[in-house]
Design an enzyme around this catalytic site. Structure first.
Site, mmCIF file in Angstrom:
data_model
loop_
_atom_site.group_PDB
_atom_site.id
_atom_site.type_symbol
_atom_site.label_atom_id
_atom_site.label_comp_id
_atom_site.label_asym_id
_atom_site.label_seq_id
_atom_site.Cartn_x
_atom_site.Cartn_y
_atom_site.Cartn_z
ATOM 1 N N ALA A 190 -9.771 3.806 -2.183
ATOM 2 C CA ALA A 190 -8.789 2.790 -2.595
ATOM 3 C C ALA A 190 -9.473 1.433 -2.439
ATOM 4 O O ALA A 190 -9.463 0.836 -1.363
ATOM 5 C CB ALA A 190 -7.548 2.884 -1.725
ATOM 6 N N GLY B 137 -6.448 -5.087 4.075
ATOM 7 C CA GLY B 137 -6.745 -3.669 3.856
ATOM 8 C C GLY B 137 -5.665 -3.018 3.015
ATOM 9 O O GLY B 137 -4.887 -3.699 2.346
ATOM 10 N N ASN B 138 -5.601 -1.709 3.012
ATOM 11 C CA ASN B 138 -4.528 -0.993 2.312
ATOM 12 C C ASN B 138 -4.226 0.290 3.085
ATOM 13 O O ASN B 138 -4.899 0.606 4.062
ATOM 14 C CB ASN B 138 -4.908 -0.722 0.849
ATOM 15 C CG ASN B 138 -6.160 0.118 0.731
ATOM 16 O OD1 ASN B 138 -6.186 1.284 1.121
ATOM 17 N ND2 ASN B 138 -7.232 -0.481 0.207
ATOM 18 N N ARG B 139 -3.193 1.016 2.644
ATOM 19 C CA ARG B 139 -2.699 2.128 3.456
ATOM 20 C C ARG B 139 -3.388 3.467 3.201
ATOM 21 O O ARG B 139 -2.933 4.488 3.699
ATOM 22 C CB ARG B 139 -1.179 2.262 3.243
ATOM 23 C CG ARG B 139 -0.428 1.252 4.087
ATOM 24 C CD ARG B 139 0.953 1.004 3.572
ATOM 25 N NE ARG B 139 1.743 2.208 3.456
ATOM 26 C CZ ARG B 139 2.896 2.258 2.795
ATOM 27 N NH1 ARG B 139 3.352 1.176 2.183
ATOM 28 N NH2 ARG B 139 3.569 3.369 2.739
#
Ligand code: CTP
Length: 231
Positions: free
Chosen positions: A103, A35-37
């Site tokens: 994102a 995933g990402n932040r």
């Protein structure tokens, strides 16, 4: 509620915003993912701000704990870049403005259906996860867009090459506007942005502005660029 439209818009005209927000989760197996932040905060705030202005808003929201506050926002959920691609294909025709604040992962683990439903086990040897590229969703949407639709992307970039990378993405993705902001914006309460237009225009926030106020600032910029197409 006031509906802000151009002088050419008839009174019934209501702009339709399709907006994506949040991270993607690309599965490694049935319990793990890459995933990402991204929190989705900016996109959710933007969806709420547009709804308060009288826009018809559809929000495609990833795995985020946030939800829009405005009850008129239509919400659809995605998990992976590929899920989001399917939602965009289903919704993109019915919008005047698309804002890609999500994102989106550029790579996903290359996994078999068996791996997806199972669970990787610990071994003594090292583990290598092969990644394969995802589709550039915004570029794909832009290549299929109808006349009059306005497409907006985001570019979160290191400050020293923010403007050149954003300009490059504006061209490469074939979109109308790109919101360039420095990497430090990611977990900050304020945002300092430059919106670059295909026509060579550049509109800057006056220094860093609170994220809560940014939605209205950006919508004003978008309204200047968007003409009414559903009259
Ligand atoms: N985007 C997209 N599909 C992807 C990756 C990004 O639609 N697979 C969109 C994002 O939502 C954003 C814009 O493209 O609006 C720019 O995203 P960014 O990650 O900055 O650009 P990339 O094209 O991924 O380029 P790079 O990773 O080289 O910076």
């Amino acid at each position: 509620m006031t509906i802000e439209t151009s002088p050419d818009c008839p009174p019934h005209c209501q702009r339709r915003l399709l907006i994506t927000a949040g991270p993607t989760h690309e599965p490694i197996d049935s319990v793990r993912y890459i995933g990402n932040r991204s929190s989705g905060r900016l996109g959710v705030d933007l969806a709420d701000a547009a709804a308060r202005r009288g826009w018809a808003v559809t929000l495609l929201l990833g795995p985020s704990a946030l939800v829009p506050a405005e009850p008129s926002v239509t919400l659809a959920r995605y998990r992976t870049a590929s899920d989001l691609g399917e939602l965009l294909a289903a919704h993109q025709k019915a919008c005047d403005v698309l804002v890609m604040a999500a994102a989106v992962a550029d790579y996903r683990p290359k996994v078999t259906p068996e791996q997806l439903t199972g669970k990787l086990r610990r071994k003594d040897a090292k583990m290598v996860i092969e990644l394969e590229p995802t589709e550039d969703l915004l570029a794909g949407c832009a290549s299929r867009r109808d006349p009059g639709q306005v497409f907006v992307g985001f570019a979160l970039e290191p400050r020293e090459r923010m403007m050149s990378s954003a300009r490059d993405k504006l061209e490469r993705k074939g979109i109308d506007l790109i919101v360039a902001n420095p990497l430090e914006t990611m977990e900050a309460g304020a945002i300092e942005a430059v919106v670059l237009g295909r026509d060579g225009s550049a509109r800057r926030t006056e220094g860093a502005i609170e994220k809560a106020a940014f939605g209205d600032w950006l919508l004003t910029v978008i309204e200047e660029a968007a003409t009414c197409v559903n009259d």
